[in-house]
Structures are given as C-alpha cells and as structure tokens.
Design a protein around this motif. Structure first.
Motif, PDB file in Angstrom:
ATOM      1  N   ALA A  17       0.964  -1.179  -0.087  1.00  0.00           N
ATOM      2  CA  ALA A  17       0.020  -0.091   0.095  1.00  0.00           C
ATOM      3  C   ALA A  17       0.880   1.430   0.016  1.00  0.00           C
ATOM      4  CB  ALA A  17      -0.864  -0.152   1.473  1.00  0.00           C
ATOM      5  N   PRO A  18       0.668   2.404  -0.510  1.00  0.00           N
ATOM      6  CA  PRO A  18       1.498   3.449  -0.629  1.00  0.00           C
ATOM      7  C   PRO A  18       1.300   4.236   0.555  1.00  0.00           C
ATOM      8  CG  PRO A  18      -0.606   3.849  -2.117  1.00  0.00           C
ATOM      9  CD  PRO A  18      -0.637   2.319  -1.830  1.00  0.00           C
ATOM     10  N   ILE A  19       2.106   4.978   0.738  1.00  0.00           N
ATOM     11  CA  ILE A  19       2.254   5.931   2.000  1.00  0.00           C
ATOM     12  C   ILE A  19       2.237   7.224   1.459  1.00  0.00           C
ATOM     13  CG2 ILE A  19       3.608   6.632   3.711  1.00  0.00           C
ATOM     14  CD1 ILE A  19       5.144   4.142   4.038  1.00  0.00           C
ATOM     15  N   PRO A  20       1.406   8.163   1.349  1.00  0.00           N
ATOM     16  CA  PRO A  20       1.027   9.481   0.838  1.00  0.00           C
ATOM     17  C   PRO A  20       2.539  10.344   1.310  1.00  0.00           C
ATOM     18  CG  PRO A  20      -0.940   8.843   1.632  1.00  0.00           C
ATOM     19  CD  PRO A  20       0.037   8.004   2.149  1.00  0.00           C
ATOM     20  N   LEU A  21       2.997  11.070   0.473  1.00  0.00           N
ATOM     21  CA  LEU A  21       3.852  11.904   0.868  1.00  0.00           C
ATOM     22  C   LEU A  21       3.654  13.364   0.397  1.00  0.00           C
ATOM     23  CD1 LEU A  21       6.924  11.956   1.765  1.00  0.00           C
ATOM     24  CD2 LEU A  21       7.904  11.791  -0.364  1.00  0.00           C
ATOM     25  N   SER A  22       4.041  14.177   1.430  1.00  0.00           N
ATOM     26  CA  SER A  22       3.589  15.699   1.003  1.00  0.00           C
ATOM     27  C   SER A  22       5.045  16.634   0.979  1.00  0.00           C
ATOM     28  CB  SER A  22       2.722  16.550   2.104  1.00  0.00           C
ATOM     29  OG  SER A  22       2.600  17.596   1.930  1.00  0.00           O
ATOM     30  N   THR A  23       5.173  17.289  -0.081  1.00  0.00           N
ATOM     31  CA  THR A  23       6.433  18.053  -0.266  1.00  0.00           C
ATOM     32  C   THR A  23       5.876  19.698  -0.136  1.00  0.00           C
ATOM     33  OG1 THR A  23       6.291  17.852  -2.502  1.00  0.00           O
ATOM     34  CG2 THR A  23       7.843  16.318  -1.018  1.00  0.00           C
ATOM     35  N   PRO A  24       5.623  20.318   0.840  1.00  0.00           N
ATOM     36  CA  PRO A  24       4.828  21.484   1.044  1.00  0.00           C
ATOM     37  C   PRO A  24       5.959  22.606   0.636  1.00  0.00           C
ATOM     38  CG  PRO A  24       5.324  20.816   3.138  1.00  0.00           C
ATOM     39  CD  PRO A  24       5.581  19.719   2.187  1.00  0.00           C
ATOM     40  N   CYS A  25       7.154  22.677   0.769  1.00  0.00           N
ATOM     41  CA  CYS A  25       8.185  23.384   0.453  1.00  0.00           C
ATOM     42  C   CYS A  25       9.519  22.775   0.009  1.00  0.00           C
ATOM     43  CB  CYS A  25       8.758  24.042   1.851  1.00  0.00           C
ATOM     44  SG  CYS A  25       7.498  25.027   2.508  1.00  0.00           S
ATOM     45  N   PRO A  26      10.329  23.491  -1.051  1.00  0.00           N
ATOM     46  CA  PRO A  26      11.432  22.619  -1.417  1.00  0.00           C
ATOM     47  C   PRO A  26      12.293  22.143   0.040  1.00  0.00           C
ATOM     48  CG  PRO A  26      11.374  25.000  -2.503  1.00  0.00           C
ATOM     49  CD  PRO A  26      10.196  24.881  -1.241  1.00  0.00           C
TER      50      PRO A  26
END
Length: 50
Positions: free
Chosen positions: A32-41
């Motif tokens: 199952a995928p694990i969601p990853l967030s990249t809000p800033c560089p």
C-alpha cells in the motif's frame, strides 16, 4: 490454516507485507502506498495516521 511468519517492510513510499510458511514458501504479498507531502523545497512530510 497454515502457520506463517509475516514480514513487513515500512519504507518511505510503500508498506509491503508477506506471509511465509514453515517451508519458506511465500503465501501471498501485499503493498500500500504511503502518501508523501512536499509543501516546500527540500521538505517531505508523512501523516502518522495514514
């Protein structure tokens, strides 16, 4: 029902698991995928409850 040992790999992009029986045969696999967030560089965040 066979007795098995379950192997779990919690990586950075996916969680993977598989049961192995006493003779070393893989009975099934799942991931199952694990969601990853990249809000800033250069930032990476994962929600712990996801």
């Amino acid at each position: 029902m066979k007795e098995c040992i379950i192997g779990i790999d919690a990586g950075t992009a996916f969680v993977k698991g598989l049961p192995v029986d006493a003779s070393g045969t893989i009975v099934a696999t799942a991931s199952a995928p694990i969601p990853l967030s990249t809000p800033c560089p250069d930032w990476a965040e994962q929600r712990s409850e996801a």
